[in-house]
Write a protein that holds these residues in place. Sequence first.
Motif, PDB file in Angstrom:
ATOM      1  N   ILE A  33     -10.997  -2.398   9.778  1.00 39.02           N
ATOM      2  CA  ILE A  33     -12.093  -2.684   8.858  1.00 39.02           C
ATOM      3  C   ILE A  33     -12.326  -4.184   8.887  1.00 39.02           C
ATOM      4  O   ILE A  33     -11.380  -4.966   8.810  1.00 39.02           O
ATOM      5  CB  ILE A  33     -11.753  -2.227   7.427  1.00 39.02           C
ATOM      6  N   GLY A  34     -13.566  -4.576   8.976  1.00 42.56           N
ATOM      7  CA  GLY A  34     -13.910  -5.992   8.929  1.00 42.56           C
ATOM      8  C   GLY A  34     -15.194  -6.209   8.161  1.00 42.56           C
ATOM      9  O   GLY A  34     -16.227  -5.627   8.498  1.00 42.56           O
ATOM     10  N   GLY A  61      -2.098  -4.704   7.147  1.00 42.89           N
ATOM     11  CA  GLY A  61      -2.734  -5.992   7.419  1.00 42.89           C
ATOM     12  C   GLY A  61      -4.002  -6.179   6.613  1.00 42.89           C
ATOM     13  O   GLY A  61      -5.072  -6.397   7.171  1.00 42.89           O
ATOM     14  N   CYS A  62      -3.902  -6.134   5.296  1.00 45.51           N
ATOM     15  CA  CYS A  62      -5.071  -6.174   4.411  1.00 45.51           C
ATOM     16  C   CYS A  62      -5.321  -7.577   3.864  1.00 45.51           C
ATOM     17  O   CYS A  62      -4.382  -8.289   3.514  1.00 45.51           O
ATOM     18  CB  CYS A  62      -4.857  -5.241   3.226  1.00 45.51           C
ATOM     19  N   SER A  63      -6.603  -7.926   3.751  1.00 51.66           N
ATOM     20  CA  SER A  63      -6.968  -9.193   3.119  1.00 51.66           C
ATOM     21  C   SER A  63      -8.396  -9.125   2.604  1.00 51.66           C
ATOM     22  O   SER A  63      -9.198  -8.309   3.057  1.00 51.66           O
ATOM     23  CB  SER A  63      -6.819 -10.363   4.095  1.00 51.66           C
ATOM     24  N   ALA A  64      -8.668  -9.969   1.634  1.00 50.35           N
ATOM     25  CA  ALA A  64     -10.018 -10.161   1.089  1.00 50.35           C
ATOM     26  C   ALA A  64     -10.042 -11.620   0.665  1.00 50.35           C
ATOM     27  O   ALA A  64      -9.566 -11.978  -0.402  1.00 50.35           O
ATOM     28  CB  ALA A  64     -10.280  -9.226  -0.077  1.00 50.35           C
ATOM     29  N   ARG A  65     -10.546 -12.463   1.517  1.00 50.09           N
ATOM     30  CA  ARG A  65     -10.463 -13.915   1.302  1.00 50.09           C
ATOM     31  C   ARG A  65     -11.671 -14.456   0.554  1.00 50.09           C
ATOM     32  O   ARG A  65     -12.788 -14.007   0.751  1.00 50.09           O
ATOM     33  CB  ARG A  65     -10.314 -14.613   2.637  1.00 50.09           C
ATOM     34  N   ASP A  66     -11.395 -15.449  -0.292  1.00 54.63           N
ATOM     35  CA  ASP A  66     -12.484 -16.138  -0.971  1.00 54.63           C
ATOM     36  C   ASP A  66     -12.904 -17.348  -0.136  1.00 54.63           C
ATOM     37  O   ASP A  66     -12.395 -17.555   0.971  1.00 54.63           O
ATOM     38  CB  ASP A  66     -12.091 -16.528  -2.396  1.00 54.63           C
ATOM     39  N   PHE A  73      -6.696  -9.984  -2.055  1.00 49.94           N
ATOM     40  CA  PHE A  73      -6.412  -8.543  -1.971  1.00 49.94           C
ATOM     41  C   PHE A  73      -5.169  -8.176  -2.780  1.00 49.94           C
ATOM     42  O   PHE A  73      -4.106  -8.746  -2.583  1.00 49.94           O
ATOM     43  CB  PHE A  73      -6.192  -8.109  -0.511  1.00 49.94           C
ATOM     44  N   ARG A  74      -5.327  -7.238  -3.705  1.00 47.70           N
ATOM     45  CA  ARG A  74      -4.199  -6.585  -4.371  1.00 47.70           C
ATOM     46  C   ARG A  74      -4.207  -5.107  -4.006  1.00 47.70           C
ATOM     47  O   ARG A  74      -3.195  -4.557  -3.639  1.00 47.70           O
ATOM     48  CB  ARG A  74      -4.280  -6.767  -5.886  1.00 47.70           C
ATOM     49  N   TYR A  75      -5.398  -4.491  -4.117  1.00 47.46           N
ATOM     50  CA  TYR A  75      -5.537  -3.095  -3.705  1.00 47.46           C
ATOM     51  C   TYR A  75      -7.007  -2.769  -3.471  1.00 47.46           C
ATOM     52  O   TYR A  75      -7.900  -3.449  -3.978  1.00 47.46           O
ATOM     53  CB  TYR A  75      -4.931  -2.121  -4.721  1.00 47.46           C
ATOM     54  N   ALA A  76      -7.224  -1.738  -2.679  1.00 42.74           N
ATOM     55  CA  ALA A  76      -8.568  -1.222  -2.417  1.00 42.74           C
ATOM     56  C   ALA A  76      -8.663   0.163  -3.043  1.00 42.74           C
ATOM     57  O   ALA A  76      -7.814   1.027  -2.775  1.00 42.74           O
ATOM     58  CB  ALA A  76      -8.829  -1.134  -0.916  1.00 42.74           C
ATOM     59  N   LYS A 130     -10.877  -6.805   4.756  1.00 44.69           N
ATOM     60  CA  LYS A 130     -10.466  -6.748   6.164  1.00 44.69           C
ATOM     61  C   LYS A 130      -9.138  -6.005   6.217  1.00 44.69           C
ATOM     62  O   LYS A 130      -8.231  -6.285   5.435  1.00 44.69           O
ATOM     63  CB  LYS A 130     -10.295  -8.150   6.742  1.00 44.69           C
ATOM     64  N   VAL A 131      -9.045  -5.017   7.100  1.00 43.38           N
ATOM     65  CA  VAL A 131      -7.818  -4.257   7.303  1.00 43.38           C
ATOM     66  C   VAL A 131      -7.578  -4.213   8.805  1.00 43.38           C
ATOM     67  O   VAL A 131      -8.419  -3.714   9.557  1.00 43.38           O
ATOM     68  CB  VAL A 131      -7.918  -2.825   6.712  1.00 43.38           C
TER      69      VAL A 131
END
Length: 138
Positions: A33-34, A61-66, A73-76, A130-131
């Motif tokens: 996921i991107g 490999g999860c992230s959600a950057r500001d 990222f904590r959870y989706a 992003k995963v």
Amino acid sequence: MKRKIATVTVGVVTFAGLGIGPAFAEGGWSSSIGGWLPGKESRHWQDENRDSVATTVRFSGCSARDGSGTNRFRYAGLQLKKERSGLPDPVVARDNNYCDTSNFGDRAAGSYYFNYSNLNGFDQTGYQLKVNEVAVKY
């Protein structure tokens, strides 16, 4: 001594021949996921329910950057949906994926997909998910 070994071997072969063993998923796929924002849906898949394997979605490999590069990222929040022709697709299961495996249980035959519904409980966010690896089994 040889007789006992032969008996055990025959027993194992007979047991395996009965089809008793670990359950294997009917199908699955993997991707990444991107740049997803809440509301995005995954690809769709057809589960014929020929087995008793649970539908799972594994993230790694999860992230959600500001803007500063900090990972928020904590959870989706994920919703498993079942397609219905001519009608809205119902949510059949929900889970918060903490960059781990969401288990949605054994599902009836049908066409399914997951919807990314929120990031850390917020359905309105500018952070893009992003995963690195998404693995779906059904």
